[in-house]
Design an enzyme around this catalytic site. Structure first.
Site, PDB file in Angstrom:
ATOM      1  N   SER A  94      -4.597   8.613  23.357  1.00 27.24           N
ATOM      2  CA  SER A  94      -5.603   8.067  22.459  1.00 27.24           C
ATOM      3  C   SER A  94      -6.282   6.894  23.131  1.00 27.24           C
ATOM      4  O   SER A  94      -5.621   6.086  23.792  1.00 27.24           O
ATOM      5  CB  SER A  94      -4.955   7.612  21.149  1.00 27.24           C
ATOM      6  OG  SER A  94      -5.923   7.073  20.271  1.00 27.24           O
ATOM      7  N   HIS A 108     -14.326   6.354  20.754  1.00 27.70           N
ATOM      8  CA  HIS A 108     -12.923   6.698  20.506  1.00 27.70           C
ATOM      9  C   HIS A 108     -12.711   8.156  20.868  1.00 27.70           C
ATOM     10  O   HIS A 108     -13.606   8.996  20.704  1.00 27.70           O
ATOM     11  CB  HIS A 108     -12.587   6.488  19.022  1.00 27.70           C
ATOM     12  CG  HIS A 108     -11.424   7.314  18.548  1.00 27.70           C
ATOM     13  ND1 HIS A 108     -11.600   8.539  17.930  1.00 27.70           N
ATOM     14  CD2 HIS A 108     -10.090   7.112  18.615  1.00 27.70           C
ATOM     15  CE1 HIS A 108     -10.410   9.049  17.620  1.00 27.70           C
ATOM     16  NE2 HIS A 108      -9.484   8.205  18.028  1.00 27.70           N
ATOM     17  N   HIS A 146     -23.817  14.796  21.731  1.00 28.99           N
ATOM     18  CA  HIS A 146     -23.565  16.056  21.027  1.00 28.99           C
ATOM     19  C   HIS A 146     -23.794  17.270  21.927  1.00 28.99           C
ATOM     20  O   HIS A 146     -23.141  18.302  21.741  1.00 28.99           O
ATOM     21  CB  HIS A 146     -24.394  16.122  19.755  1.00 28.99           C
ATOM     22  CG  HIS A 146     -23.777  15.344  18.625  1.00 28.99           C
ATOM     23  ND1 HIS A 146     -22.894  15.910  17.735  1.00 28.99           N
ATOM     24  CD2 HIS A 146     -23.880  14.040  18.284  1.00 28.99           C
ATOM     25  CE1 HIS A 146     -22.487  14.992  16.874  1.00 28.99           C
ATOM     26  NE2 HIS A 146     -23.071  13.843  17.188  1.00 28.99           N
TER      27      HIS A 146
END
Length: 305
Positions: A94, A108, A146
């Site tokens: 993470s 993130h 995207h």
């Protein structure tokens, strides 16, 4: 390779952790990631790599964990009550990046693997994704982000990007503020489609797309001039990031409920933040445009058509 092999996943995740650190260090050579190795009393271990004080990234963290226990915490069985009381092994990487320049977005990402049950009766799945949280938005950055997400999904099925883009918009939503956390990306969970080899390949593809895409945005925006107004707005908007992570983030809740290492779990929080009572942006300002345009689910691929 349809039989789940957690050790193969573990090896790849450790290599992946190093690759993300290397990518961020190339953008910000001043960064010095320290490796904090820890053991979990209830079972498992990890390596937390955190830094602060970079020229580009004010705070960054890339954490690996591999933990196990005799039963899943409540946060992991809420949607799958049939798994309650069963042993588990959870591993993942993470990462959260908090840039210094307000024109650079926070980002993130995580890739995780879960196996529940004993030998011969395990249920397993992958989860993860990545998302982008701008303070001053740029449509071209959101479009590029995207497009990278779509390209990561494409080899595994055209249905995956729209499905997990929508999941990301739904998940990273602050219900009490009625706004998304950022411009989204991908979010997937309980993924085992096509068997272990294919599902692992999909998780790897998503993970590999993250760092180069984010590094490209940092390089584009890191030298943009800013002043105290932009800095104070950045700190104010970081408050929303804190609110989401503490109120809604499944990883935070799972980590705390499973007796995880608090320092590593809360490393995602920004180094500086501020709240101001009932603050409102000036109408027509760049600050107002963030919530009016960027913090709403949008079809970013067609925004760039």
């Amino acid at each position: 390779m349809d039989t789940p092999d957690p050790e193969i996943v573990r090896t790849w995740l450790l290599d992946y952790q190093e690759s993300v650190i290397a990518e961020m260090h190339a953008v910000d050579p001043k960064l010095a990631f320290g490796a904090d190795r820890w053991q979990r009393p209830g079972g498992g271990s990890g390596v937390s790599c955190a830094c602060s004080g970079g020229d580009v990234l004010e705070k960054a963290g890339v954490n690996f964990s591999d933990v196990h226990g005799i039963q899943l915490p409540a946060s992991a069985t809420a949607a799958r009550p049939e798994l309650a009381g069963r042993p588990f092994r959870a591993m993942g990487v993470s990462m959260v990046m908090h840039p210094r320049n307000p024109y650079c977005p926070t980002s993130h990402a995580n890739i995780r693997f879960m196996a529940v049950g004993g030998p011969g009766e395990s249920v397993w799945w992958f989860g993860g994704g990545f998302d982008l949280t701008p303070y001053y938005g740029f449509a071209e950055d959101a479009v590029a982000w995207h497009r990278a997400a779509e390209a990561a999904c494409a080899p595994f099925g055209a249905h995956l990007y729209p499905k997990y883009k929508e999941e990301c918009d739904r998940y990273f939503y602050l219900r009490h503020r009625h706004e998304t956390r950022g411009v989204g990306g991908l979010f997937f969970d309980d993924f085992s489609e096509g068997g272990f080899a294919k599902a692992f390949g999909f998780a790897q593809s998503v993970g590999k797309a993250y760092a180069p895409s984010y590094a490209a945005i940092l390089r584009k925006r890191r030298d943009t001039a800013y002043g105290e107004r932009e800095r104070q707005f950045q700190l104010y908007r970081r408050g929303r990031y804190v609110e989401f992570n503490l109120l809604y983030d499944r990883g935070t809740v799972f980590g705390l409920q499973s007796g995880g290492r608090t320092e590593s779990i809360l490393m995602s929080l920004p180094p500086l933040v501020r709240w101001e009572y009932n603050w409102q942006p000036e109408p027509g300002s760049p600050e107002a445009r963030l919530t009016e345009y960027f913090l709403k689910p949008r079809d970013w691929l067609n925004e760039g058509a």
